[in-house]
Scaffold this active site. Structure first.
Site, PDB file in Angstrom:
ATOM      1  N   GLU A   1       8.993 109.720   7.520  1.00  0.00           N
ATOM      2  CA  GLU A   1       8.635 109.350   6.155  1.00  0.00           C
ATOM      3  C   GLU A   1       7.924 108.000   6.155  1.00  0.00           C
ATOM      4  O   GLU A   1       8.480 106.989   6.588  1.00  0.00           O
ATOM      5  CB  GLU A   1       9.860 109.279   5.247  1.00  0.00           C
ATOM      6  CG  GLU A   1       9.466 108.985   3.799  1.00  0.00           C
ATOM      7  CD  GLU A   1      10.609 109.061   2.820  1.00  0.00           C
ATOM      8  OE1 GLU A   1      10.335 109.080   1.604  1.00  0.00           O
ATOM      9  OE2 GLU A   1      11.770 109.115   3.263  1.00  0.00           O
TER      10      GLU A   1
ATOM     11  N   PHE B   1       4.960 108.203  -4.134  1.00  0.00           N
ATOM     12  CA  PHE B   1       5.385 106.869  -4.573  1.00  0.00           C
ATOM     13  C   PHE B   1       4.961 105.819  -3.550  1.00  0.00           C
ATOM     14  O   PHE B   1       4.363 104.792  -3.895  1.00  0.00           O
ATOM     15  CB  PHE B   1       6.899 106.830  -4.773  1.00  0.00           C
ATOM     16  CG  PHE B   1       7.438 105.436  -4.977  1.00  0.00           C
ATOM     17  CD1 PHE B   1       7.350 104.816  -6.217  1.00  0.00           C
ATOM     18  CD2 PHE B   1       8.022 104.734  -3.934  1.00  0.00           C
ATOM     19  CE1 PHE B   1       7.829 103.519  -6.404  1.00  0.00           C
ATOM     20  CE2 PHE B   1       8.507 103.441  -4.106  1.00  0.00           C
ATOM     21  CZ  PHE B   1       8.408 102.838  -5.348  1.00  0.00           C
TER      22      PHE B   1
ATOM     23  N   GLU C   1      11.689 113.228  -5.452  1.00  0.00           N
ATOM     24  CA  GLU C   1      12.677 112.200  -5.111  1.00  0.00           C
ATOM     25  C   GLU C   1      12.718 111.183  -6.244  1.00  0.00           C
ATOM     26  O   GLU C   1      11.696 110.596  -6.605  1.00  0.00           O
ATOM     27  CB  GLU C   1      12.349 111.484  -3.811  1.00  0.00           C
ATOM     28  CG  GLU C   1      13.424 110.466  -3.435  1.00  0.00           C
ATOM     29  CD  GLU C   1      13.082 109.644  -2.212  1.00  0.00           C
ATOM     30  OE1 GLU C   1      13.980 109.390  -1.404  1.00  0.00           O
ATOM     31  OE2 GLU C   1      11.902 109.240  -2.075  1.00  0.00           O
TER      32      GLU C   1
END
Length: 293
Positions: free
Chosen positions: A146, A181, A240
């Protein structure tokens, strides 16, 4: 494409009861996938979670984040050994949960750093991940890195860095976990970054610029979904977000969750699913129209 939701929308996932409640809420909100945080196998009945997921016809996705005491970029050999052991255990959890991938910031400690990364730390991390990826491949689990923002790691923040890191591991079982994000903070052009990642995308998070309701911030999701189609990505797309009243203090500190921007989490979840489905359907229509032009 399958749509999922992170446990943190519901709670912090720190108990069997928390996870089971998140499963029920996820199914009620119409999702096919629940993404789990890192689970300690000594504290959870993994087989019980699998049985409950099967009863709900729910797919599970695994994630993990390296704690500071397990930082595989550290110059301390014992810290690196702990980190490798932590990752191998997390791979075992993913395998036992029936997950085909394990995602998250697994290449360095998940925290704000006070110093610049160095080449030795990068290589220590790459060497560990290469070994862990080999074990994970035998277990049928792909590793997905990630790419989080500069306030949560100092090692890999962009797709270009992620691709260079994968090349340095020499592994064919390490992929990228992209998150809108974080990309909105770090990438000059998130859409081009998705195209650059291409076949290396293994997992995908959507999150608004303010971590609130999708469509309420400054991220333009239409070209994001177009780019995912162009890249041939047909895996899990997971929302998320964070429900502050139900999170522990450590998690709130690491992710800087200081205010509630989602409100009613059940309503948030339903809106996010509808939003993602509509964006995907619109992207499919655009692709069909373009292809038929």
């Amino acid at each position: 494409m399958e749509f999922g939701i992170h446990t943190f929308v519901w709670n912090d996932g720190q108990s069997q009861k928390d996870i089971e409640q998140a499963m029920e809420a996820t199914r009620a909100a119409g999702y096919a996938v629940l993404e789990l945080p890192g689970l300690d196998p000594a504290r959870f009945d993994l087989a019980g979670l699998v049985r409950r997921a099967e009863a709900l016809d729910l797919k599970l996705a695994a994630s993990a984040g390296l704690p500071p005491a397990c930082d595989v970029t550290s110059p301390d050999p014992e810290t690196v050994r702990r980190g490798e052991a932590f990752l191998l255990e997390a791979v075992g959890v993913a395998r036992d949960l029936g997950c085909s991938q394990m995602s998250g910031p697994i290449f360095s400690a998940h925290r704000k750093f006070d110093t610049l990364p160095d080449r030795d730390g990068w290589q220590r991390s790459a060497d560990v991940l290469a070994r862990v990826a080999g074990v994970a491949k035998e277990a049928g689990v792909a590793l997905c890195l990630e790419l989080v923002n500069r306030y949560e790691t100092n090692l890999i923040n962009t797709v270009a860095q992620g691709l260079a890191y994968i090349a340095d591991t020499g592994s064919d079982n390490i992929f990228l976990h992209l998150d809108t994000f974080h990309m909105n903070i770090e990438e000059a052009d998130p859409v081009q970054a998705i195209r650059l990642a291409g076949r290396h995308i293994g997992y995908f998070h959507v999150g608004e610029s303010n971590r609130g309701h999708l469509g309420s911030g400054c991220i333009d999701f239409a070209p994001v979904f177009d780019a995912l189609l162009e890249a041939g990505y047909d895996g899990i797309v997971s929302i998320e977000a964070f429900n502050p009243p139900a999170l522990n203090d450590h998690l709130k500190a690491v992710c800087a969750i200081w205010r509630d921007v989602i409100g009613d989490n059940a309503a948030f979840a339903r809106h996010a699913r509808t939003f993602m489905e509509m964006q995907h359907e619109a992207a499919l229509r655009r692709a069909a129209a373009y292809g038929g032009a």
